[in-house]
Design a protein around this motif. Sequence first.
Motif, PDB file in Angstrom:
ATOM      1  N   LEU A  16      -2.696   1.400 -16.811  1.00  0.00           N
ATOM      2  CA  LEU A  16      -3.307   0.491 -15.846  1.00  0.00           C
ATOM      3  C   LEU A  16      -2.566  -0.838 -15.803  1.00  0.00           C
ATOM      4  N   VAL A  17      -2.280  -1.408 -16.962  1.00  0.00           N
ATOM      5  CA  VAL A  17      -1.521  -2.660 -17.006  1.00  0.00           C
ATOM      6  C   VAL A  17      -0.142  -2.456 -16.381  1.00  0.00           C
ATOM      7  N   THR A 196     -12.984  -2.984 -22.890  1.00  0.00           N
ATOM      8  CA  THR A 196     -13.390  -4.330 -22.513  1.00  0.00           C
ATOM      9  C   THR A 196     -12.255  -5.305 -22.785  1.00  0.00           C
ATOM     10  N   ALA A 197     -12.103  -6.271 -21.903  1.00  0.00           N
ATOM     11  CA  ALA A 197     -11.075  -7.302 -22.066  1.00  0.00           C
ATOM     12  C   ALA A 197     -11.714  -8.611 -22.512  1.00  0.00           C
ATOM     13  N   ALA A 198     -10.943  -9.404 -23.249  1.00  0.00           N
ATOM     14  CA  ALA A 198     -11.409 -10.726 -23.665  1.00  0.00           C
ATOM     15  C   ALA A 198     -10.205 -11.609 -23.951  1.00  0.00           C
ATOM     16  N   VAL A 199     -10.335 -12.866 -23.638  1.00  0.00           N
ATOM     17  CA  VAL A 199      -9.285 -13.835 -23.945  1.00  0.00           C
ATOM     18  C   VAL A 199      -9.368 -14.177 -25.429  1.00  0.00           C
ATOM     19  N   GLU A 215      -7.588  -9.294 -12.030  1.00  0.00           N
ATOM     20  CA  GLU A 215      -6.880  -8.275 -11.252  1.00  0.00           C
ATOM     21  C   GLU A 215      -7.162  -6.870 -11.771  1.00  0.00           C
ATOM     22  N   LEU A 216      -7.273  -6.722 -13.087  1.00  0.00           N
ATOM     23  CA  LEU A 216      -7.568  -5.413 -13.662  1.00  0.00           C
ATOM     24  C   LEU A 216      -8.945  -4.902 -13.236  1.00  0.00           C
ATOM     25  N   THR A 217      -9.877  -5.826 -13.050  1.00  0.00           N
ATOM     26  CA  THR A 217     -11.268  -5.440 -12.782  1.00  0.00           C
ATOM     27  C   THR A 217     -11.694  -5.661 -11.336  1.00  0.00           C
ATOM     28  N   ALA A 218     -10.780  -6.082 -10.483  1.00  0.00           N
ATOM     29  CA  ALA A 218     -11.114  -6.375  -9.091  1.00  0.00           C
ATOM     30  C   ALA A 218     -11.567  -5.123  -8.344  1.00  0.00           C
ATOM     31  N   ALA A 219     -12.441  -5.320  -7.367  1.00  0.00           N
ATOM     32  CA  ALA A 219     -12.903  -4.202  -6.544  1.00  0.00           C
ATOM     33  C   ALA A 219     -11.723  -3.526  -5.846  1.00  0.00           C
ATOM     34  N   GLY A 220     -10.736  -4.314  -5.460  1.00  0.00           N
ATOM     35  CA  GLY A 220      -9.572  -3.765  -4.779  1.00  0.00           C
ATOM     36  C   GLY A 220      -8.692  -2.898  -5.652  1.00  0.00           C
ATOM     37  N   ALA A 221      -8.885  -2.976  -6.972  1.00  0.00           N
ATOM     38  CA  ALA A 221      -8.092  -2.165  -7.903  1.00  0.00           C
ATOM     39  C   ALA A 221      -8.845  -0.921  -8.358  1.00  0.00           C
ATOM     40  N   ALA A 222      -9.984  -0.633  -7.734  1.00  0.00           N
ATOM     41  CA  ALA A 222     -10.811   0.503  -8.164  1.00  0.00           C
ATOM     42  C   ALA A 222     -10.052   1.824  -8.088  1.00  0.00           C
ATOM     43  N   GLU A 223      -9.297   2.028  -7.015  1.00  0.00           N
ATOM     44  CA  GLU A 223      -8.557   3.279  -6.868  1.00  0.00           C
ATOM     45  C   GLU A 223      -7.440   3.371  -7.908  1.00  0.00           C
ATOM     46  N   THR A 224      -6.800   2.254  -8.202  1.00  0.00           N
ATOM     47  CA  THR A 224      -5.767   2.241  -9.241  1.00  0.00           C
ATOM     48  C   THR A 224      -6.372   2.597 -10.592  1.00  0.00           C
ATOM     49  N   ARG A 225      -7.531   2.032 -10.893  1.00  0.00           N
ATOM     50  CA  ARG A 225      -8.205   2.365 -12.153  1.00  0.00           C
ATOM     51  C   ARG A 225      -8.526   3.858 -12.208  1.00  0.00           C
TER      52      ARG A 225
END
Length: 236
Positions: A16-17, A196-199, A215-225
Amino acid sequence: MTKTLRILSGGAAQGLVGRLQAEFEKKHDCRIEGSFGAVGAMRDKLLAGTPCDLLILTQALVDELAAQGRAQTASVTPVGRVKTGVALKEKHAPVAIRTPEDLKALLQAAPEIYFPDPAKATAGIHFMKVLQALDLAGDPAKLKTYPNGATAMAALAQASEPEAVGCTQVTEILITPGVRLTGLLPAPHELVTLYTAAVATDAQEPQLARALVEELTAAGAAETRRRCGFSEASQA
């Protein structure tokens, strides 16, 4: 001077990254330096002082690190759920795995079984318990373990035994050339892991870390995920 975003992540998020990396680096004039592997090993790296801006680990480990003051609690963001699957060499015909009996028959017949670290990798820890439950852990010569799922699947791809089998999280199977996902671990042996991600608390680039999480969790990246093997965090 180009900034560097340092990531310590479970191997599940590597694909994913990687899908978002080039565009993110161009957009933010930075470079991503990622270390991907068994989540326990990534935790150990952080605790040993490895520089880190962003963590992508299991929910349980992120919660643990946040409680220890190693991750910023307010930044904790679910990325998605990952199932655990069974892999075959690419040229092997697909094998249906619907029941524990199907799984046991496939593993029993396999001359070699490839999977990640049974002490530190999420899938490896679980799969060793599955092997024990199926009474298949008694032949160490056929059990081939590797530091993480990606290296285990790469080894499976290169294995000389055409009937060799592997098990790890589906995200790591999908990104490995030479292997194919033949099915998921069936009930009651299934495993779905929330990542889960965290800084990191000591992050040198917290803004970049937060930007990548967005960007990893954006709605627009749902298909990529989805293509990378993640289901939505809200789904069981």
